[in-house]
Design a protein around this motif. Structure first.
Motif, PDB file in Angstrom:
ATOM      1  N   ALA A 166       0.908  -1.186  -0.195  1.00  0.00           N
ATOM      2  CA  ALA A 166       0.062   0.005  -0.129  1.00  0.00           C
ATOM      3  C   ALA A 166       0.867   1.318   0.067  1.00  0.00           C
ATOM      4  O   ALA A 166       0.474   2.311  -0.676  1.00  0.00           O
ATOM      5  CB  ALA A 166      -0.904  -0.028   1.346  1.00  0.00           C
ATOM      6  N   TRP A 167       2.018   1.253   0.845  1.00  0.00           N
ATOM      7  CA  TRP A 167       2.700   2.450   0.917  1.00  0.00           C
ATOM      8  C   TRP A 167       3.531   2.771  -0.691  1.00  0.00           C
ATOM      9  O   TRP A 167       3.663   3.858  -0.986  1.00  0.00           O
ATOM     10  CB  TRP A 167       3.863   2.440   1.809  1.00  0.00           C
ATOM     11  CG  TRP A 167       3.224   2.658   3.348  1.00  0.00           C
ATOM     12  CD1 TRP A 167       2.820   1.923   4.242  1.00  0.00           C
ATOM     13  CD2 TRP A 167       2.975   3.879   3.810  1.00  0.00           C
ATOM     14  NE1 TRP A 167       2.486   2.345   5.442  1.00  0.00           N
ATOM     15  CE2 TRP A 167       2.347   3.777   4.886  1.00  0.00           C
ATOM     16  CE3 TRP A 167       3.148   5.224   3.273  1.00  0.00           C
ATOM     17  CZ2 TRP A 167       2.000   4.908   5.849  1.00  0.00           C
ATOM     18  CZ3 TRP A 167       2.774   6.272   4.077  1.00  0.00           C
ATOM     19  CH2 TRP A 167       2.203   6.046   5.423  1.00  0.00           C
ATOM     20  N   VAL A 168       3.954   1.537  -1.314  1.00  0.00           N
ATOM     21  CA  VAL A 168       4.540   1.723  -2.533  1.00  0.00           C
ATOM     22  C   VAL A 168       3.611   2.163  -3.359  1.00  0.00           C
ATOM     23  O   VAL A 168       4.018   3.038  -4.525  1.00  0.00           O
ATOM     24  CB  VAL A 168       5.158   0.250  -2.843  1.00  0.00           C
ATOM     25  CG1 VAL A 168       5.768   0.423  -4.337  1.00  0.00           C
ATOM     26  CG2 VAL A 168       6.248  -0.068  -2.059  1.00  0.00           C
ATOM     27  N   PHE A 169       2.398   1.592  -3.579  1.00  0.00           N
ATOM     28  CA  PHE A 169       1.387   2.011  -4.321  1.00  0.00           C
ATOM     29  C   PHE A 169       0.900   3.474  -4.209  1.00  0.00           C
ATOM     30  O   PHE A 169       1.049   4.060  -5.330  1.00  0.00           O
ATOM     31  CB  PHE A 169       0.014   1.059  -4.275  1.00  0.00           C
ATOM     32  CG  PHE A 169      -1.028   1.301  -5.094  1.00  0.00           C
ATOM     33  CD1 PHE A 169      -0.998   2.101  -6.339  1.00  0.00           C
ATOM     34  CD2 PHE A 169      -2.119   1.636  -4.419  1.00  0.00           C
ATOM     35  CE1 PHE A 169      -2.228   2.701  -7.060  1.00  0.00           C
ATOM     36  CE2 PHE A 169      -3.248   2.168  -4.946  1.00  0.00           C
ATOM     37  CZ  PHE A 169      -3.341   2.438  -6.228  1.00  0.00           C
ATOM     38  N   PHE A 170       0.883   3.816  -2.944  1.00  0.00           N
ATOM     39  CA  PHE A 170       0.275   5.159  -2.683  1.00  0.00           C
ATOM     40  C   PHE A 170       1.468   6.191  -3.148  1.00  0.00           C
ATOM     41  O   PHE A 170       1.146   7.392  -3.551  1.00  0.00           O
ATOM     42  CB  PHE A 170      -0.230   5.401  -1.363  1.00  0.00           C
ATOM     43  CG  PHE A 170      -1.033   6.523  -1.199  1.00  0.00           C
ATOM     44  CD1 PHE A 170      -2.324   6.723  -1.641  1.00  0.00           C
ATOM     45  CD2 PHE A 170      -0.737   7.679  -0.547  1.00  0.00           C
ATOM     46  CE1 PHE A 170      -3.041   7.729  -1.520  1.00  0.00           C
ATOM     47  CE2 PHE A 170      -1.396   8.812  -0.169  1.00  0.00           C
ATOM     48  CZ  PHE A 170      -2.622   8.580  -0.969  1.00  0.00           C
ATOM     49  N   GLY A 171       2.591   5.900  -2.867  1.00  0.00           N
ATOM     50  CA  GLY A 171       3.513   6.871  -3.195  1.00  0.00           C
ATOM     51  C   GLY A 171       3.753   7.182  -4.627  1.00  0.00           C
ATOM     52  O   GLY A 171       3.921   8.285  -4.963  1.00  0.00           O
ATOM     53  N   ALA A 172       3.684   5.920  -5.280  1.00  0.00           N
ATOM     54  CA  ALA A 172       3.530   5.945  -6.949  1.00  0.00           C
ATOM     55  C   ALA A 172       2.424   6.736  -7.340  1.00  0.00           C
ATOM     56  O   ALA A 172       2.569   7.716  -8.214  1.00  0.00           O
ATOM     57  CB  ALA A 172       3.648   4.828  -7.717  1.00  0.00           C
ATOM     58  N   PHE A 173       1.265   6.754  -6.656  1.00  0.00           N
ATOM     59  CA  PHE A 173       0.135   7.303  -7.144  1.00  0.00           C
ATOM     60  C   PHE A 173       0.097   8.691  -6.765  1.00  0.00           C
ATOM     61  O   PHE A 173      -0.432   9.594  -7.547  1.00  0.00           O
ATOM     62  CB  PHE A 173      -1.135   6.564  -6.018  1.00  0.00           C
ATOM     63  CG  PHE A 173      -2.352   7.237  -6.383  1.00  0.00           C
ATOM     64  CD1 PHE A 173      -3.195   6.747  -7.264  1.00  0.00           C
ATOM     65  CD2 PHE A 173      -2.975   8.200  -5.558  1.00  0.00           C
ATOM     66  CE1 PHE A 173      -4.614   7.394  -7.816  1.00  0.00           C
ATOM     67  CE2 PHE A 173      -4.349   8.622  -5.637  1.00  0.00           C
ATOM     68  CZ  PHE A 173      -4.972   8.426  -7.002  1.00  0.00           C
ATOM     69  N   VAL A 174       0.745   9.105  -5.550  1.00  0.00           N
ATOM     70  CA  VAL A 174       0.816  10.558  -5.423  1.00  0.00           C
ATOM     71  C   VAL A 174       1.779  11.390  -6.437  1.00  0.00           C
ATOM     72  O   VAL A 174       1.516  12.359  -6.949  1.00  0.00           O
ATOM     73  CB  VAL A 174       1.184  10.871  -3.973  1.00  0.00           C
ATOM     74  CG1 VAL A 174       1.738  12.265  -3.623  1.00  0.00           C
ATOM     75  CG2 VAL A 174       0.366  10.380  -2.799  1.00  0.00           C
ATOM     76  N   THR A 175       2.791  10.596  -6.636  1.00  0.00           N
ATOM     77  CA  THR A 175       3.799  11.104  -7.640  1.00  0.00           C
ATOM     78  C   THR A 175       3.251  11.389  -8.856  1.00  0.00           C
ATOM     79  O   THR A 175       3.390  12.434  -9.730  1.00  0.00           O
ATOM     80  CB  THR A 175       5.084  10.323  -7.660  1.00  0.00           C
ATOM     81  OG1 THR A 175       5.656  10.194  -6.583  1.00  0.00           O
ATOM     82  CG2 THR A 175       6.034  10.727  -8.757  1.00  0.00           C
ATOM     83  N   HIS A 176       2.432  10.430  -9.337  1.00  0.00           N
ATOM     84  CA  HIS A 176       1.661  10.299 -10.594  1.00  0.00           C
ATOM     85  C   HIS A 176       0.656  11.378 -10.824  1.00  0.00           C
ATOM     86  O   HIS A 176       0.537  12.308 -11.638  1.00  0.00           O
ATOM     87  CB  HIS A 176       1.246   8.979 -11.057  1.00  0.00           C
ATOM     88  CG  HIS A 176       0.564   8.957 -12.352  1.00  0.00           C
ATOM     89  ND1 HIS A 176       1.486   8.788 -13.383  1.00  0.00           N
ATOM     90  CD2 HIS A 176      -0.844   8.935 -12.739  1.00  0.00           C
ATOM     91  CE1 HIS A 176       0.821   8.833 -14.607  1.00  0.00           C
ATOM     92  NE2 HIS A 176      -0.396   8.751 -14.080  1.00  0.00           N
TER      93      HIS A 176
END
Length: 423
Positions: A166-176
């Protein structure tokens, strides 16, 4: 013989020919996911906090979380339906978003094959975030759905994999989202919304590399495409959301393991997760020789079920809510308050936390810790009865813990020992 017709590769613009792809459709789907994924992330963090992982190693399934546990707080007991609402929302929104996620991935798939891989530092950062975003989204949704369906097949425990993922996904999500938000706002503010919805032809500009240069003949409008996505989400909502309710609504949850009605009738006829047979608890363990050990400053006190029934008994109306998203309405539990058992162990004032151990022989959360605020709550019971009848074996006979607002796995069944004090 005529020369064979060359099929373009996915890296060539001519391979992707749908006239629906374009910045506008991708932006609409992205806004929906922006709201939905944020809800999922927040409710997921709250669900993790509800386990009180910084309280005891028994509760902590992610011991290497380090700074990722910065937000943890003492989970409250009010309102008593808090975890039921949070986890029902988390699972239901996640399942409902599946068609939106698949449509979004379909809308941007040409960008995954774009060559060269990076034209600039900014473009490279966007591509990396996109790969992490797609991979993280698929991983989180797949592991979550498998866990809800009781078919978790991944090696390793669901808890750490889903948490770190979840942390990896949300970090990429915020960046994108930060990188693409200006374009999304610009695209959605363009005039002609109705015309764009009804028009099946390609968008008039190719910004973002999504518009096909030689598109196929349209077969559906953008409104039709969004309608199909919405219909898919509605079907999943109707066939899963009912697992968080009782009565007729539960029977509509056809795609949920705990949907379709209650497993039995009578006072003990409500939903369960683990049966006594599944965890190795038999009649020999719970019969007349069973004793509850209450440990504290006064040493060990051994109590039979008859002894417990002679103590002051209290009632509380509390639900059972599971991490898998299902829950029950309030059931009427009757038993001994945990704070009274703490007093029996030697804590007359300000009862501390308690470490609970079960007869359960295998599986997660055979042992669990509860905070002092949970022990102090007058609704926190060592339950002996439910809805006016003795607990059934599958509901934790001879005694189980029931605590307001706690995840179901912390409401330990088949309790054998309560240790009050430092955890």
């Amino acid at each position: 013989m005529p020369p064979a017709r060359r099929v373009p590769s996915p890296a060539e613009p001519g391979f992707w020919r749908s006239p629906l792809r374009g910045p506008w459709l991708t932006s609409v789907l992205g806004v929906v996911l922006l709201v939905g994924v944020t809800v999922l992330f927040v409710t997921g963090l709250l669900s993790y906090a509800a386990y009180n992982p910084n309280l005891s190693p028994a509760n902590d399934k992610t011991p290497d979380k380090g700074l990722l546990g910065f937000y943890l707080f003492d989970w409250p007991t009010d309102p008593h339906w808090l975890y039921r609402l949070n986890q029902g929302l988390h699972v239901t929104v996640g399942i409902t978003l599946i068609p939106v996620l698949l449509a979004k991935l379909w809308s941007v798939i040409p960008k995954l094959f774009t060559l060269p891989p990076a034209r600039s530092v900014g473009h490279a950062l966007e591509r990396v975030s996109l790969l992490l975003l797609v991979g993280g989204a698929l991983f989180e949704f797949v592991t979550g759905v498998l866990n809800v369906q009781l078919e978790y097949l991944f090696p390793g425990s669901f808890y750490p994999l889903h948490f770190y993922g979840a942390w990896v996904f949300f970090g990429a999500f915020v960046t994108h989202a930060v990188l693409r938000l200006p374009q999304v706002v610009r695209v959605l503010r363009e005039p002609g919304l109705r015309e764009r919805l009804r028009d099946p032809r390609p968008e008039p500009h190719g910004e973002g590399g999504l518009v096909a240069p030689r598109s196929a003949e349209p077969t559906v409008s953008r409104r039709g495409a969004l309608g199909m996505v919405g219909a898919g989400s509605a079907v999943l909502f109707v066939t899963t959301a009912g697992q968080s309710f009782d009565g007729p609504l539960r029977r509509t949850a056809l795609f949920a393991p705990h949907g379709g009605g209650d497993p039995g009738s009578g006072p003990n006829g409500f939903q369960i997760n683990k049966t006594a047979a599944k965890v190795g608890v038999g009649r020999r363990d719970t019969g007349e020789l069973w004793r509850l050990v209450v440990a504290g400053p006064r040493g060990d006190v051994r109590l039979s079920r008859f002894d417990l029934l002679q103590l002051p008994l209290h009632s509380a109306a509390l639900p059972i809510a599971c991490v898998e998203g299902w829950s029950t309405s309030d059931q009427w539990w009757r038993g001994v308050r945990l704070r009274d058992l703490a007093a029996l162990a030697g804590f007359d004032e300000g009862p501390p936390g308690v470490f609970v151990e079960s007869l359960q022989r295998h599986g997660a959360f055979r042992r669990a810790a509860l905070r002092d605020n949970q022990v102090r709550d007058p609704r926190s019971l060592l339950a002996l009865q439910v809805n006016g009848e003795d607990l059934s074996p599958d509901h934790g006979y001879p005694a189980r813990v029931i605590v307001p607002a706690a995840p179901g796995v912390l409401n330990t069944k088949w309790v054998s020992r309560l240790t009050f004090g430092e955890l």
